[in-house]
Design an enzyme around this catalytic site. Sequence first.
Site, PDB file in Angstrom:
ATOM      1  N   GLU A   7      -5.395  -5.022  11.081  1.00  0.00           N
ATOM      2  CA  GLU A   7      -4.320  -4.436  11.326  1.00  0.00           C
ATOM      3  C   GLU A   7      -4.810  -3.619  11.966  1.00  0.00           C
ATOM      4  O   GLU A   7      -5.205  -2.196  12.029  1.00  0.00           O
ATOM      5  CB  GLU A   7      -4.346  -3.254  10.077  1.00  0.00           C
ATOM      6  CG  GLU A   7      -3.830  -3.218   8.456  1.00  0.00           C
ATOM      7  CD  GLU A   7      -2.833  -2.583   7.205  1.00  0.00           C
ATOM      8  OE1 GLU A   7      -2.199  -2.613   7.051  1.00  0.00           O
ATOM      9  OE2 GLU A   7      -4.389  -1.573   7.675  1.00  0.00           O
ATOM     10  N   LYS A  17       0.519   3.831  -0.167  1.00  0.00           N
ATOM     11  CA  LYS A  17      -0.384   5.381   0.251  1.00  0.00           C
ATOM     12  C   LYS A  17      -0.272   6.668  -0.661  1.00  0.00           C
ATOM     13  O   LYS A  17      -0.173   6.463  -1.432  1.00  0.00           O
ATOM     14  CB  LYS A  17       0.355   5.821   1.970  1.00  0.00           C
ATOM     15  CG  LYS A  17      -0.262   4.386   2.114  1.00  0.00           C
ATOM     16  CD  LYS A  17      -0.088   4.456   4.175  1.00  0.00           C
ATOM     17  CE  LYS A  17      -0.161   2.872   4.708  1.00  0.00           C
ATOM     18  NZ  LYS A  17      -0.333   2.802   6.227  1.00  0.00           N
ATOM     19  N   ASN A  23       0.770  -1.142  -0.073  1.00  0.00           N
ATOM     20  CA  ASN A  23      -0.226  -0.163   0.161  1.00  0.00           C
ATOM     21  C   ASN A  23       0.820   1.510  -0.099  1.00  0.00           C
ATOM     22  O   ASN A  23       1.434   1.585   0.687  1.00  0.00           O
ATOM     23  CB  ASN A  23      -0.844   0.404   1.308  1.00  0.00           C
ATOM     24  CG  ASN A  23      -1.708   1.448   1.227  1.00  0.00           C
ATOM     25  OD1 ASN A  23      -2.072   1.865   0.632  1.00  0.00           O
ATOM     26  ND2 ASN A  23      -1.814   1.373   2.664  1.00  0.00           N
ATOM     27  N   HIS A  26      -9.374   0.693   5.510  1.00  0.00           N
ATOM     28  CA  HIS A  26      -8.116   0.873   5.921  1.00  0.00           C
ATOM     29  C   HIS A  26      -8.298   1.489   6.752  1.00  0.00           C
ATOM     30  O   HIS A  26      -9.442   3.125   6.493  1.00  0.00           O
ATOM     31  CB  HIS A  26      -6.775   1.702   4.763  1.00  0.00           C
ATOM     32  CG  HIS A  26      -5.604   1.429   5.286  1.00  0.00           C
ATOM     33  ND1 HIS A  26      -5.837   2.743   6.006  1.00  0.00           N
ATOM     34  CD2 HIS A  26      -4.748   0.782   5.252  1.00  0.00           C
ATOM     35  CE1 HIS A  26      -4.176   2.449   6.643  1.00  0.00           C
ATOM     36  NE2 HIS A  26      -4.007   1.449   5.522  1.00  0.00           N
TER      37      HIS A  26
HETATM   38  P1  PGA Z   1       3.494   0.203   7.972  1.00  0.00           P
HETATM   39  O1  PGA Z   1       1.689   0.064   6.820  1.00  0.00           O
HETATM   40  O2  PGA Z   1       3.937  -1.375   7.022  1.00  0.00           O
HETATM   41  O3  PGA Z   1       3.521   1.251   7.115  1.00  0.00           O
HETATM   42  O4  PGA Z   1       2.808  -0.040   9.704  1.00  0.00           O
HETATM   43  C1  PGA Z   1       0.839  -0.910   6.916  1.00  0.00           C
HETATM   44  C2  PGA Z   1      -0.340  -0.294   5.939  1.00  0.00           C
HETATM   45  O5  PGA Z   1      -1.011   0.599   6.454  1.00  0.00           O
HETATM   46  O6  PGA Z   1      -1.291  -0.695   5.679  1.00  0.00           O
END
Ligand code: PGA
Length: 256
Positions: free
Chosen positions: A174, A18, A16, A102
């Site tokens: 998560e 983002k 992801n 999410h």
């Molecule tokens: P991270 O994010 O691996 O940076 O903790 C995970 C996510 O938001 O899916």
Amino acid sequence: MEPQTGHTRAMLVVGNWKMNGDQASNDELLQAIKQYWPHDNRAQAAICPAFVHLEQVARTLKDTPVGWGAQTLNPNDNGAYTGEVSAAMLTDMGCRYVIVGHNERRRLQSESDAQVAQQFAAAQQAGLIPILCVGESTAEREADQTLMVIRRQLTAVTAVVGSEAFASAVVAYEPIWAVGTGKTATPEEVEVVHKYIRQEFGALGNRLPILYGGSVKPDNAANLFAKADIDGALLGGASLKANDFLAICRRAHEAR
Ligand code: PGA
């Protein structure tokens, strides 16, 4: 006979991205993934970039084993929804997956359980595989409400689409306190929640891919993937570095 162990499900690693990247840095990252993707790798993988980068990702990854998807969608078919993107637009871009619910969207865009359920339904209707994110906050974990929160988030979706819809879906656990914080849940903590989610779906649960997300890195991935109920990872930070992403995909391959 239904498969009884986690070892019969394919491993999946989803990056992801983002709100990160630009055309130059994406290209560098994608070319490295393409070049160094291990040809024998049994783990499945996908990249979820920002909407504006989907075309670039699709163009670069086509004819590779790595798929792609989006980070959210609008559940309506089309119309006057300025700034939004529909499920059909995503399938048109060759997406296989779309992340729904999410925690950053639930919190920062105030997406409700009910909206997440609509997104899940719209994604499936268009032939996309929804990756439904669930997870508790620090306060909820401290109040011993983790499983209750997960149940509420799942029930909101099954109430709309039915449990059977999860035959072609992915769940990502998560915990909010572990996302982007460098604090990973222990494999044991994750396994408890994954087992719970699997049980909630009865026999179907044995076939449901359940990913863990929250500060997964090359050095903790193997221990997480060693657990029978952890079927891969949803990566944030680690998906922005080709070496980390590839190393985690490698760990996923080795785990099954
Ligand atoms: P991270 O994010 O691996 O940076 O903790 C995970 C996510 O938001 O899916």
